[in-house]
Design an enzyme around this catalytic site. Structure first.
Site, PDB file in Angstrom:
ATOM      1  N   LYS A 145       8.904 -16.992  12.482  1.00 11.14           N
ATOM      2  CA  LYS A 145       8.584 -18.189  11.703  1.00 11.14           C
ATOM      3  C   LYS A 145       7.712 -17.886  10.483  1.00 11.14           C
ATOM      4  O   LYS A 145       7.559 -18.727   9.607  1.00 11.14           O
ATOM      5  CB  LYS A 145       7.920 -19.227  12.584  1.00 11.14           C
ATOM      6  CG  LYS A 145       8.882 -19.805  13.610  1.00 11.14           C
ATOM      7  CD  LYS A 145       8.276 -20.948  14.398  1.00 11.14           C
ATOM      8  CE  LYS A 145       9.299 -21.599  15.291  1.00 11.14           C
ATOM      9  NZ  LYS A 145       9.668 -20.745  16.435  1.00 11.14           N
TER      10      LYS A 145
HETATM   11  C1  LIG Z   1      10.836 -20.922  17.191  1.00  6.11           C
HETATM   12  C2  LIG Z   1      11.273 -19.765  17.982  1.00  6.11           C
HETATM   13  C3  LIG Z   1      12.609 -19.638  18.443  1.00  6.11           C
HETATM   14  C4  LIG Z   1      13.657 -20.703  18.209  1.00  6.11           C
HETATM   15  O1  LIG Z   1      14.064 -20.781  16.880  1.00  6.11           O
HETATM   16  P1  LIG Z   1      14.899 -22.048  16.351  1.00  6.11           P
HETATM   17  O2  LIG Z   1      15.070 -21.824  14.908  1.00  6.11           O
HETATM   18  O3  LIG Z   1      14.036 -23.249  16.666  1.00  6.11           O
HETATM   19  O4  LIG Z   1      16.176 -22.086  17.108  1.00  6.11           O
HETATM   20  C5  LIG Z   1      12.961 -18.485  19.123  1.00  6.11           C
HETATM   21  N1  LIG Z   1      12.060 -17.525  19.388  1.00  6.11           N
HETATM   22  C6  LIG Z   1      10.773 -17.612  18.992  1.00  6.11           C
HETATM   23  C7  LIG Z   1       9.815 -16.526  19.349  1.00  6.11           C
HETATM   24  C8  LIG Z   1      10.327 -18.732  18.274  1.00  6.11           C
HETATM   25  O5  LIG Z   1       9.039 -18.822  17.898  1.00  6.11           O
END
Ligand SMILES: *Cc1c(COP(=O)(O)O)cnc(C)c1O
Length: 429
Positions: A107
């Protein structure tokens, strides 16, 4: 580029306006009016380009001229100041590590990109913007870090007391400057409800320019398409079809991959790897989309019962179920299967994954039972972010990376709140 609302009851708008609003006034998600494929020469020579060149060329059509080219280049460069290595697991499976950023989860890219865009738009805006965000863990850290020191932007993060890991809490509460943490007496849903309430509270919205920084924001969603290009660049010389297995929760990341595919990136297939939260898995077999309350798992960043970006995925396939089925497979795995996969990766391939990556690995294996491709699973977080689970499964201590080590000794600063009134008072003071 104009953006329209997927509820089709709000006017089209600019990139800037869509970023500041987050959600359209009719509560729909924004979607770009067109996606124009890049020239084939772009992909033919991709291995000669730097990551920032690739990223800039790929995202330009969505943002320029609202943000001038030279500034967009700087934003892309600042956002991508770390590595995105592909690591080979075996002949048919590789992993793309997305955890080399400051908070060690994928993210970071979306949050850093959005922060810089908002910072740019805000240069000409005399009023400060308040970014309000609820987090169950990873989002808060990435947003806090991404927005740290951005002028004219205040960030207020709500997190559930005692429900995030020590590392995650430190990432939220130790930065200072324009980042404020509110420790909420409740669960994640309570934090989320308070944030929603605030956006509808006229007394607040009259006095503050509030915006959100969750994954529905186009400035967080779109830059995720870079990952798929970076992986392709590293794997192109294999001369084999590539599929991606994406550990999915809100389906923002995988959906950005599908935008990369629309831009012309040769991706054979997508695999949505899910934990017990299987709303999309069920949809792909029944065509009935039935959101459910989320179920708690060891891959908790994917504990989402109603994935908000799925509607964008449908739009990308012209709402044609057969077309979607050609392009997407979706599987669900239990926590026990996830633990077994973590152990297998460690014992057989000497690779330490996190629980989300392990679910991605399982998705790759299932798909390979009947298909001859090379599958890349996305490793979305560093294993130390889920230390308890990982150490328990592999029976070995994992050392903390320097980014994490550095914050573990810092003093936590958070304001404790137990009602919406507390939040409101905090925002208005
Ligand atoms: C947010 C997150 C996800 C999921 O991603 P999306 O884009 O919401 O499908 C998967 N793994 C981790 C470690 C995350 O922080």
């Amino acid at each position: 580029m104009k953006y329209y609302s997927l509820n089709h009851k709000a006017p089209k708008t600019t990139f800037a306006d869509a970023v500041v609003r987050g959600l359209a006034p009719d509560k729909g998600l924004y979607f770009p009016e067109s996606i124009t494929p890049l020239p084939s020469s772009f992909f033919e020579t991709i291995e000669d380009k730097s990551n920032t060149e690739i990223a800039f060329e790929a995202i330009k059509q969505f943002i320029v001229p609202e943000i001038p080219e030279t500034i967009l280049k700087t934003i892309v460069e600042d956002t991508l100041s770390f590595d995105f290595p592909v690591v080979e697991i075996n002949e048919n499976i590789s992993t793309l590590e997305l955890f080399h950023g400051p908070t060690m989860a994928f993210k970071d890219v979306g949050a850093r990109f959005m922060a810089r865009c908002l910072g740019y738009f805000n240069k000409t805006n005399p009023n400060e913007v308040t970014v309000l965000v609820a987090t169950s863990g990873d989002t808060g850290g990435a947003v806090a870090n991404g927005f740290l020191g951005v002028k004219g932007v205040n960030v207020v993060i709500l997190y559930p007391s005692g429900k995030v890991s020590d590392i995650q809490e430190k990432q939220l509460t130790t930065l200072g400057q324009n980042i404020k943490a509110l420790e909420v007496d409740g669960v994640f849903d309570d934090c989320q409800d308070m944030v929603k309430h605030a956006f509808m509270d006229k007394e607040l919205t009259d006095r503050l320019q509030l915006t959100s920084a969750n994954s529905i924001n186009i400035a967080r969603w779109l830059p995720q398409l870079f990952y798929y290009m970076f992986a392709y660049k590293q794997l192109k010389s294999k001369h084999k079809d590539i599929a991606f297995s994406v550990p999915s929760g809100n389906f923002g990341n995988i959906c950005a991959g599908m935008v990369a595919q629309k831009l012309g990136l040769p991706i054979k297939h997508f695999i949505a790897a899910n934990n017990a939260n299987n709303t999309v898995v069920n949809y792909m077999s029944t065509q009935l989309y039935e959101p459910k309350p989320s179920i708690q798992t060891i891959s908790n960043a994917m504990d989402v019962g109603n994935p908000s970006n799925f509607i964008r995925i449908q739009e990308l396939h012209d709402n044609d179920f057969e077309a979607l089925k050609e392009n997407l497979s979706s599987y669900s795995y239990t926590d026990n299967e996830t633990r077994t996969a973590l152990l297998e990766l460690y014992k057989t391939y000497n690779y330490i994954a996190d629980p989300h990556g392990a679910v991605g690995y399982l998705g790759a294996k299932t798909y390979l039972e009947h298909n001859d491709v090379h599958v890349v699973f996305l490793e979305t977080a560093h294993p130390t972010k889920f230390l308890d689970v990982v150490e328990d499964v592999i029976e070995k201590n994992v050392s903390l990376p320097s980014q994490i080590e550095a914050i573990m000794h810092k003093e936590k600063a958070a304001t404790f709140i137990d009602s919406y009134e507390d939040l409101k008072k905090f925002l208005l003071k």
